[in-house]
Motif scaffolding. Structure first.
Motif, PDB file in Angstrom:
ATOM      1  N   ARG A 183       0.851  -1.191   0.000  1.00 48.64           N
ATOM      2  CA  ARG A 183       0.000   0.000   0.000  1.00 48.64           C
ATOM      3  C   ARG A 183       0.882   1.235   0.000  1.00 48.64           C
ATOM      4  O   ARG A 183       1.995   1.222   0.503  1.00 48.64           O
ATOM      5  CB  ARG A 183      -0.941   0.040   1.203  1.00 48.64           C
ATOM      6  N   LYS A 241      -4.846   0.229  -6.611  1.00 48.46           N
ATOM      7  CA  LYS A 241      -4.003   1.278  -6.028  1.00 48.46           C
ATOM      8  C   LYS A 241      -3.966   2.532  -6.885  1.00 48.46           C
ATOM      9  O   LYS A 241      -3.826   3.642  -6.359  1.00 48.46           O
ATOM     10  CB  LYS A 241      -2.586   0.742  -5.836  1.00 48.46           C
ATOM     11  N   GLU A 245     -10.681  -1.380  -5.463  1.00 49.23           N
ATOM     12  CA  GLU A 245      -9.566  -1.469  -4.512  1.00 49.23           C
ATOM     13  C   GLU A 245      -8.220  -1.150  -5.164  1.00 49.23           C
ATOM     14  O   GLU A 245      -7.206  -1.090  -4.485  1.00 49.23           O
ATOM     15  CB  GLU A 245      -9.505  -2.876  -3.897  1.00 49.23           C
ATOM     16  N   ASN A 252      -9.730  -0.788   0.887  1.00 56.63           N
ATOM     17  CA  ASN A 252      -8.769   0.320   0.810  1.00 56.63           C
ATOM     18  C   ASN A 252      -9.343   1.558   1.485  1.00 56.63           C
ATOM     19  O   ASN A 252     -10.072   2.342   0.880  1.00 56.63           O
ATOM     20  CB  ASN A 252      -8.432   0.616  -0.665  1.00 56.63           C
TER      21      ASN A 252
END
Length: 575
Positions: free
Chosen positions: A58, A301, A299, A399
Motif C-alpha cells: 500500500r 491502487k 480497490e 482500501n
C-alpha cells in the motif's frame, strides 16, 4: 490546514531468481559478450535478473486535516543483485573488484558495456547506502548519468535511469542535482521511448522527485502536458476504445504516474490550478475511476491515487475556480432577503420559511447551469461527481485510503456558504442517499477517516432541508463516538468539534435532534466535554459543547427530562 507528509517505507524486491536461473543467465551472457552484443539481452531476461522492485502493498496516505490533501511516498527503485556482475562474465563474485570512482569513470567510457557496468554498480551500491549516494554526487555521477538517459543503446538507458532512481531516493540533494542538470527535460525525452522498462524507471524517478516540496511547482510546469498525453490519456482508457487495457508493466507506469500527480496536487494553489487546467488530466482520472468501478476494481491502487488527486484538486475549489464558472453556479443564490443562513453556533435562531423556499427554487435551476457532458475541471463540481464518490464509499471495502479520499473530496465540494456547496449537499442527501454509506464508514473508521467523514456530515447538516429526518439517522451514531469519562477512548479534538457542530446544526431546527441527544445519553457526554478544558484542543471542544447545550435549553418541553437526569438551567447556560 494543509498538511504534507514525509517519505514512507520503500518497497523491496519480492524474491531473488533461483540459482539455476542465475547460472543460465550468466552462461548466456558470456556467450553474448564474446560476440560483442551485450545490448541484445532480451528485456524479459533483464527484468527477471534485476529483480525489479515492486511497490509496497500500500502507498500510505498521511493524516490530513479538514480539507487537506494527501501526499504520497516515494517508490523504492530497483535493487541490483550482487550476481549482476555476471553480466560481464568475469565478475562471478559480484562487484568485488569495482569501486565508486571506477564506476563513475565507466559512465563516460566509449564502450556501452562499460557504461552499463558503471551504472549497474551505482544502482546496486546506492540501493540503501546514503554515504554512497553522497560520494557519487561528489564524483559528478549525476550529470554523467543524465547524459546517458537518451543513449542510443537501450541497455545503457535502462541502467542509467535505474541507477538514478536509487541515487535520488530519500536524498534531497541528489534530487536537486538531477533537476539542475536539466534532468527533467531529458527524462521527458526518454519517456517517449517505446520501452516499458524504461518508462517504468522514468515515471518512478518523477514520483521520487515529487516528494520534494521545493520541486513540485517546477515539475508541474515542465511535465504535466507531456505526461498526460504520453501516459495518462492512453493508459486510463480515455483515448481509443475507452476501455482500460494495461499489461503489468503499463499498470506500473500508470501507478507511478498517478503517484506523481498525487504528490503534485498537494502543492501550491498555482500547481493545483495548472493541474486543473491541463487538458485531459482530470478527464483521465475520472475515466479511470469510473471504468474501474464498472469492472469491480475499486480497490486498485491507481484508483486510490486518482481519487486522492481529485480530492486535492477540489481543495478550495470555489475560491480558485474561474470567476465565470463561479458566477454561473452562484447566479441564483441571492434574493431580496440576502444570503442564506450558514452554520449556526450561537443563539437559537432557526432558518425562516423564506430561506427554505429560496433553497428549493434555487435547486430547480441547478442542472441547467452545468454541462451535461462535463470536460476537464468542470468534473470537479459537476453533480455527476457526487455519484462517483458515493459508489466508491459503497463498493470499496478494503482500501480505507480510497474511501477517506472520496469522503474528503465530498467534504471539499460541500464546504462553505457558497450556493453550489448547498446544491451538491442536498443532491448527496436526497438523490444519492449518501448518509447510509457514510454512517456505515463512521462505525468502523479510524481517526484519520473520521476527520473527513465527520467534516462531510457537518457540511451536509448545514444544508439539509429536512433536519428531523437527518436527526433520526445520525444522532445515535455520532453520540456513540463522543467520550463520556476520563477512561474513554476519545477521537481527535477536531473530530469531536465536527460531531458537536453537526448536532448543533440539527438542534437549532429540529426538536427531534435535541430529544434524541437526551435519549442516547448525549447529555452526560456533552457535559463531560464542556468541563474538560485542560488543553487548547479541549478548550475548543468545550466551547462547542457549551454552545450546543445552550441551544438545547431553548426547548422548554425537554426541561423536565433535563431535571430528571440531574441537570439545572445553570448547567446549560453557564460557559
Amino acid at each position: 490546514d494543509w498538511l504534507d507528509g514525509a517519505e514512507g517505507p520503500p518497497s523491496r524486491t519480492i524474491r531473488a531468481p533461483a540459482m539455476r536461473t542465475l547460472q543460465r543467465f550468466q552462461s548466456n551472457n558470456r556467450s553474448r559478450l564474446s560476440a560483442g552484443s551485450f545490448g541484445t539481452v532480451p528485456a524479459g531476461a533483464t527484468g527477471a535478473f534485476l529483480g525489479l522492485g515492486e511497490h509496497s502493498s500500500r502507498a500510505p496516505s498521511v493524516r490530513s486535516l479538514a480539507e487537506s490533501g494527501h501526499h504520497l511516498v516515494e517508490p523504492r527503485a530497483m535493487e541490483m543483485y550482487n550476481g549482476h556482475g555476471a553480466l560481464l562474465g568475469h565478475h562471478a563474485g559480484g562487484f568485488d573488484d569495482i569501486d565508486l570512482p571506477s564506476a563513475v569513470k565507466y559512465l563516460i567510457a566509449s564502450d556501452p558495456n562499460l557504461q552499463v557496468l558503471g551504472a549497474a554498480y551505482l544502482q546496486h551500491k546506492c540501493y540503501s547506502d546514503s554515504s554512497a549516494k553522497k560520494q557519487a554526487r561528489s564524483l559528478q555521477a549525476m550529470p554523467k548519468l543524465v547524459k546517458l538517459f537518451n543513449s542510443p543503446n537501450q541497455e545503457v538507458q535502462r541502467h542509467a535511469t535505474g541507477a538514478m532512481r536509487n541515487l535520488i531516493y530519500d536524498n534531497a540533494e541528489n534530487k536537486l542535482a538531477l533537476v539542475e542538470e536539466n534532468g527533467i527535460y531529458e527524462l521527458m525525452r526518454t519517456l517517449r521511448e517505446p520501452d516499458d522498462e524504461l518508462r517504468k524507471n522514468v515515471t518512478g524517478i518523477l514520483w521520487n522527485l515529487s516528494s520534494s516540496d521545493n520541486l513540485k511547482d517546477r515539475l508541474a510546469r515542465d511535465t504535466l502536458e507531456q505526461l498526460t498525453d504520453l501516459v495518462l490519456v492512453p493508459l486510463s482508457g480515455l483515448g481509443g476504445s475507452g476501455v482500460i487495457q494495461q499489461n503489468p508493466s503499463e499498470a506500473e507506469i500508470f501507478y507511478n504516474s498517478t503517484g506523481f500527480l498525487r504528490n503534485l496536487s498537494s502543492a501550491s494553489q498555482q500547481t493545483r490550478q495548472k493541474m486543473r487546467e491541463c487538458h485531459g488530466l482530470v478527464d483521465s482520472m475520472i475515466h479511470y475511476v469510473n471504468s474501474s468501478l464498472e469492472v469491480g476494481k475499486s480497490e486498485d491502487k491507481s484508483v486510490e491515487n486518482a481519487v486522492c488527486v481529485l480530492r486535492n484538486l477540489s481543495y478550495r475549489l470555489y475560491d480558485e475556480m474561474p470567476p465565470s464558472s463561479l458566477q454561473r453556479l452562484e447566479g441564483h443564490r441571492r434574493n431580496a432577503s440576502g444570503t442564506v443562513t450558514g452554520e449556526l453556533v450561537g443563539c437559537f435562531s432557526p432558518q425562516s420559511r423564506k430561506a427554505r423556499e429560496h433553497y428549493l427554487n434555487a435547486d430547480i435551476v441547478t442542472f441547467t447551469e452545468v454541462s451535461k457532458d462535463p470536460k476537464g475541471m468542470e468534473w470537479l463540481w459537476n453533480p455527476q461527481i457526487v455519484g462517483i464518490y458515493n459508489r466508491l464509499l459503497q463498493r470499496c471495502e478494503l482500501n480505507k485510503h480510497t474511501t477517506e479520499a472520496a469522503s474528503g473530496a465530498l467534504q471539499n465540494i460541500t464546504a462553505g456558504d457558497r450556493r453550489w456547496a448547498g446544491v451538491l449537499s442536498r443532491l448527496a442527501l436526497e438523490q444519492e442517499r449518501i448518509l447510509n454509506p457514510v454512517l456505515d464508514r463512521v462505525r468502523t473508521a479510524d481517526h484519520h477517516q473520521l476527520r473527513s467523514l465527520t467534516g462531510l456530515i457537518r457540511n451536509l447538516s448545514r444544508h439539509a432541508r429536512n433536519k428531523d429526518e437527518m436527526s433520526t439517522k445520525v444522532v445515535s451514531h455520532l453520540i456513540e463516538k463522543l467520550p463520556g469519562s476520563v477512561g474513554d477512548k476519545a477521537p481527535p479534538a477536531d473530530v469531536i468539534v465536527n460531531i458537536i457542530a453537526v448536532l448543533n446544526n440539527l438542534v437549532v431546527e429540529s426538536p427531534m435532534a435535541a430529544r434524541d441527544i437526551v435519549y442516547f445519553d448525549g447529555l452526560r457526554k456533552l457535559f463531560f466535554i464542556k468541563k474538560r478544558r485542560d488543553s487548547s484542543d479541549n478548550e475548543k471542544s468545550s466551547r462547542a459543547a457549551a454552545s450546543l447545550l445552550g441551544n438545547m435549553w431553548q426547548y422548554t418541553k425537554l426541561h423536565r427530562d433535563f431535571k430528571m437526569k440531574g441537570y439545572r438551567k445553570e448547567d446549560f447556560l453557564s460557559l
